[in-house]
Design a protein around this motif. Structure first.
Motif, PDB file in Angstrom:
ATOM      1  N   LYS A  77      54.499 -40.458  -2.193  1.00  0.00           N
ATOM      2  CA  LYS A  77      53.549 -41.463  -2.722  1.00  0.00           C
ATOM      3  C   LYS A  77      54.255 -42.688  -3.278  1.00  0.00           C
ATOM      4  O   LYS A  77      53.801 -43.820  -3.100  1.00  0.00           O
ATOM      5  N   THR A  78      55.334 -42.487  -3.963  1.00  0.00           N
ATOM      6  CA  THR A  78      56.059 -43.625  -4.545  1.00  0.00           C
ATOM      7  C   THR A  78      57.528 -43.567  -4.092  1.00  0.00           C
ATOM      8  O   THR A  78      58.404 -43.114  -4.845  1.00  0.00           O
ATOM      9  N   PRO A  79      57.768 -43.953  -2.858  1.00  0.00           N
ATOM     10  CA  PRO A  79      59.146 -43.881  -2.343  1.00  0.00           C
ATOM     11  C   PRO A  79      60.055 -44.861  -3.066  1.00  0.00           C
ATOM     12  O   PRO A  79      59.623 -45.923  -3.515  1.00  0.00           O
ATOM     13  N   SER A  80      61.322 -44.502  -3.117  1.00  0.00           N
ATOM     14  CA  SER A  80      62.317 -45.410  -3.684  1.00  0.00           C
ATOM     15  C   SER A  80      62.565 -46.536  -2.684  1.00  0.00           C
ATOM     16  O   SER A  80      62.173 -46.466  -1.513  1.00  0.00           O
ATOM     17  N   ALA A  81      63.247 -47.573  -3.147  1.00  0.00           N
ATOM     18  CA  ALA A  81      63.575 -48.698  -2.265  1.00  0.00           C
ATOM     19  C   ALA A  81      64.432 -48.210  -1.101  1.00  0.00           C
ATOM     20  O   ALA A  81      64.282 -48.660   0.046  1.00  0.00           O
ATOM     21  N   GLU A  82      65.316 -47.288  -1.429  1.00  0.00           N
ATOM     22  CA  GLU A  82      66.203 -46.727  -0.398  1.00  0.00           C
ATOM     23  C   GLU A  82      65.396 -45.969   0.648  1.00  0.00           C
ATOM     24  O   GLU A  82      65.609 -46.106   1.859  1.00  0.00           O
ATOM     25  N   GLN A  83      64.450 -45.155   0.210  1.00  0.00           N
ATOM     26  CA  GLN A  83      63.612 -44.393   1.136  1.00  0.00           C
ATOM     27  C   GLN A  83      62.735 -45.302   1.981  1.00  0.00           C
ATOM     28  O   GLN A  83      62.569 -45.091   3.192  1.00  0.00           O
ATOM     29  N   ALA A  84      62.199 -46.322   1.386  1.00  0.00           N
ATOM     30  CA  ALA A  84      61.354 -47.273   2.115  1.00  0.00           C
ATOM     31  C   ALA A  84      62.163 -48.011   3.175  1.00  0.00           C
ATOM     32  O   ALA A  84      61.686 -48.254   4.302  1.00  0.00           O
ATOM     33  N   GLU A  85      63.386 -48.350   2.809  1.00  0.00           N
ATOM     34  CA  GLU A  85      64.254 -49.073   3.754  1.00  0.00           C
ATOM     35  C   GLU A  85      64.615 -48.206   4.952  1.00  0.00           C
ATOM     36  O   GLU A  85      64.565 -48.649   6.102  1.00  0.00           O
ATOM     37  N   VAL A  86      64.964 -46.948   4.693  1.00  0.00           N
ATOM     38  CA  VAL A  86      65.317 -46.043   5.787  1.00  0.00           C
ATOM     39  C   VAL A  86      64.108 -45.780   6.678  1.00  0.00           C
ATOM     40  O   VAL A  86      64.204 -45.763   7.909  1.00  0.00           O
ATOM     41  N   LEU A  87      62.915 -45.586   6.066  1.00  0.00           N
ATOM     42  CA  LEU A  87      61.699 -45.357   6.853  1.00  0.00           C
ATOM     43  C   LEU A  87      61.405 -46.545   7.764  1.00  0.00           C
ATOM     44  O   LEU A  87      61.079 -46.374   8.946  1.00  0.00           O
ATOM     45  N   ALA A  88      61.533 -47.740   7.232  1.00  0.00           N
ATOM     46  CA  ALA A  88      61.275 -48.942   8.035  1.00  0.00           C
ATOM     47  C   ALA A  88      62.267 -49.038   9.192  1.00  0.00           C
ATOM     48  O   ALA A  88      61.900 -49.391  10.327  1.00  0.00           O
ATOM     49  N   LYS A  89      63.524 -48.685   8.916  1.00  0.00           N
ATOM     50  CA  LYS A  89      64.554 -48.756   9.953  1.00  0.00           C
ATOM     51  C   LYS A  89      64.272 -47.746  11.066  1.00  0.00           C
ATOM     52  O   LYS A  89      64.372 -48.065  12.255  1.00  0.00           O
ATOM     53  N   ILE A  90      63.905 -46.520  10.657  1.00  0.00           N
ATOM     54  CA  ILE A  90      63.632 -45.482  11.661  1.00  0.00           C
ATOM     55  C   ILE A  90      62.418 -45.852  12.506  1.00  0.00           C
ATOM     56  O   ILE A  90      62.431 -45.727  13.739  1.00  0.00           O
TER      57      ILE A  90
END
Length: 651
Positions: A166-179
């Motif tokens: 629900k509240t991803p970290s900036a790092e998690q959001a960045e990796v998700l966008a990249k994938i």
């Protein structure tokens, strides 16, 4: 990518070609109607330059003898035609590395198939665990988890788990966008295949009959462009215009006529210069252009509108003729270069060339020029397959790149076209171009007998003769006089000899050097079915080292003494008794390096020199050769093994 192997099914005269390998330059040899063109035309449809020619048409191309049965099942199970295996190169792997951050494949070999369903299907060994580990590392997950207690097994798992936070970290959001950008929906195999599809070479097919027209009616050309029914001769003409940076519409603007002619002549001069680098037949030819109003008395479509004419001028005789009336060989070469140059302008070096009977209308010497063009201009940048039934288009130096094409009948049952991975055929007509080409090369230097021992060069012959004579003088066996020693002129010519005479009743054995560059060729000879097992001997078998020339069978001290005596080397010029620490394994390579350090007044080292000196000064020199008995023992072992082959052959 490099095409390694091909197998063709269900195409015209080909039921099943069986798998055959390809070389950088592959020559398909076969008689007329054997199926050579069908092989090239099938491959062309994998990814052709002309995209409207990409589809297989079962009604036109499926073998007629099975068409009725196939039509019953074709909607449910379209037949496969092409199975191609490609090897990825560093540039292909870099594309994948740049896309995913790691190389996502297990093997450099990928399989691409295509059939009457007209879809490219890729089979790539993807290492998804490696890609998953790469992304988990970015998420700093050492346990293979993103959410506690839930293992990640696939890229799709990573996407699902990250999306559920629900509240991803900036790092998690960045990796998700990249994938999601690199691997939509988590389908790694599909994305990898799509990336490799952009790297698959485009195929250019060019046949002997494809030539540029000498006259082009602009009215007819415009109609054919509009109706999309261009003749290939018109396509080549448009390619020439494109190289000049113009179009048919621009040509018809009369105010730009002189400007146009200047640009076309510039392109023509460039192509002509390239031709004459490889055209030894006539250096006085030039290509000229004319653009005129049609004449009413000319036949349609050249009796209305504007007509563009290409003419060939002979500057020696100061006469010009229509392009179509010129030597067909020159016309073919010019047409090919015009088409090839325009295609290369579009696709760069990511092309695969299919040349159907190139140089068919060329003189034998001009065919040799064309072979030189293929080897010098095309081979460094492109893979090439060409077909021929001319002996002058078979390159004796690339005999391992020849594939035989035969329309096979067995027990009166037609089996269709088969492509032989070995350069030996059971059909004399198929083999004829090889016999003619290789026979010319070999008969210049070769002497043969019933029992023929092939060696690389004349120095080998002298050494074997000398050591055999010395052994016999000591009442030892020596080489049986039934062996005829034949210097073939190098390891490549040895392969040519076996190809040419392997079917005859000759008993052939081989003795050769063994070192980097030739190891694969020697292994091929050993594995060849046209040479009896155990009939290939190499120097390392008797010199007790993993790389060796015949000179290494002397032993180092024996051979360098011979070289010092032969070239009268004194003092600091002599080869040292003690082998230098960084000297090559092979004594000949060591001698060559040493001679490069000597002054120019010393004769250049020649392999034949010491052999000739040994024979001519036998009585004097053998007294000075250290460890000669050990050398004789090595040659004695070789001769005994060779003589055993005679006993087996005569039983």
């Amino acid at each position: 990518m490099r095409l390694k192997t091909v197998r063709i099914h269900n195409y015209k005269c080909i039921d099943d070609s069986e798998e055959f390998s390809l070389a950088p330059i592959t020559c398909l040899v076969g008689k007329n109607e054997s199926g050579k063109s069908a092989v090239l035309q099938a491959l062309y449809k994998l990814k052709p330059v002309e995209r409207d020619q990409a589809d297989f048409d079962d009604l036109e191309e499926y073998p007629r003898k099975g068409l009725t049965d196939y039509e019953v099942i074709k909607d449910e199970k379209p037949a496969n035609v092409l199975t191609t295996v490609w090897e990825l190169d560093q540039r292909d792997e870099k594309v994948l590395q740049d896309t995913f951050g790691v190389n996502p494949i297990r093997s450099k070999l990928v399989t691409v198939t295509k059939g009457y369903g007209n879809k490219l299907c890729w089979n790539t060994e993807v290492d998804e665990a490696k890609v998953v580990k790469h992304y988990l590392k970015q998420l700093r997950s050492e346990k293979g988890e993103i959410t506690e207690g839930t293992k990640v097994l696939s890229v799709a798992d990573i996407i699902t788990q990250l999306e559920n936070i629900k509240t991803p970290s900036a790092e998690q959001a960045e990796v998700l966008a990249k994938i999601k950008k690199n691997i939509p929906n988590g389908e790694l195999s599909q994305v990898v295949n799509n990336a490799l599809a952009t790297r698959l070479p485009t195929f250019l097919y060019f046949a002997d009959y494809q030539k540029m027209a000498g006259r082009v009616s602009f009215n007819a050309l415009s109609q054919n462009i509009s109706s999309k029914k261009l003749l290939f001769s018109e396509k080549i003409f448009l390619a020439l215009l494109d190289l000049a940076g113009t179009t048919p519409k621009e040509i018809q603007e009369l105010g730009k006529l002189e400007h146009l002619i200047a640009k076309l002549e510039g392109v023509s001069n460039k192509l002509t210069r390239e031709i004459f680098e490889y055209w030894s037949q006539n250096e006085y030819l030039r290509v000229n252009f004319r653009f005129e109003n049609a004449l009413a008395e000319d036949p349609p479509p050249f009796n209305s509108g504007y007509v563009f004419m290409t003419r060939i001028e002979n500057t020696r005789h100061q006469v010009s003729v229509s392009f179509e009336d010129r030597s067909t060989g020159f016309v073919w070469f010019f047409s090919f270069l015009a088409w090839f140059s325009q295609v290369r302008k579009t696709y760069g070096t990511n092309l695969f060339l299919l040349l159907d009977e190139p140089g068919l209308s060329l003189h034998a010497k001009a065919q040799g020029d064309l072979l030189r063009y293929i080897n010098e201009k095309l081979k460094p940048h492109f893979q090439v397959i060409y077909s021929t039934h001319s002996p002058f288009m078979v390159d004796p130096d690339n005999i391992m790149g020849v594939r035989t094409v035969e329309d096979v009948v067995k027990n009166k049952q037609p089996l269709g076209t088969k492509i032989g991975d070995k350069v030996l055929s059971t059909d004399s007509d198929t083999l004829f171009p090889l016999q003619a080409a290789l026979g010319y090369e070999i008969t210049q230097t070769l002497f043969i007998g019933k029992h023929t021992l092939l060696v690389e060069g004349p120095s080998d012959l002298l050494y074997l003769k000398w050591f055999s004579q010395e052994l016999k003088s000591q009442c030892k066996e020596g080489l049986d006089s039934k062996w005829v020693i034949a210097p073939a002129g190098g390891i490549d010519k040895i392969g040519s000899f076996i190809t040419l005479f392997g079917c005859n009743k000759l008993h052939i054995a081989v003795f050769t050097d063994f070192h980097d560059g030739d190891k694969k060729k020697i292994r091929t000879l050993r594995d060849s079915e046209i040479l009896k097992k155990g009939h290939v001997f190499s120097a390392e078998m008797f010199a007790n080292q993993d790389e060796a020339d015949i000179e290494d069978m002397f032993g180092r001290s024996t051979y360098i003494t011979l070289v010092n005596e032969c070239y009268s080397l004194k003092g600091s010029q002599q080869l040292s008794d003690k082998k230098p620490s960084k000297a090559p394994k092979r004594v000949v390579a060591e001698v060559e390096e040493h001679f490069r350090t000597l002054s120019i007044d010393i004769s250049e080292f020649d392999h034949f020199g010491p052999a000739s000196f040994l024979v001519e000064n036998s009585g004097m020199i053998k007294k000075n050769l250290p460890h000669l008995e050990e050398a004789l023992d090595r040659f004695d072992k070789l001769f005994k093994e060779l003589n055993l082959l005679l006993k087996d052959a005569e039983e």
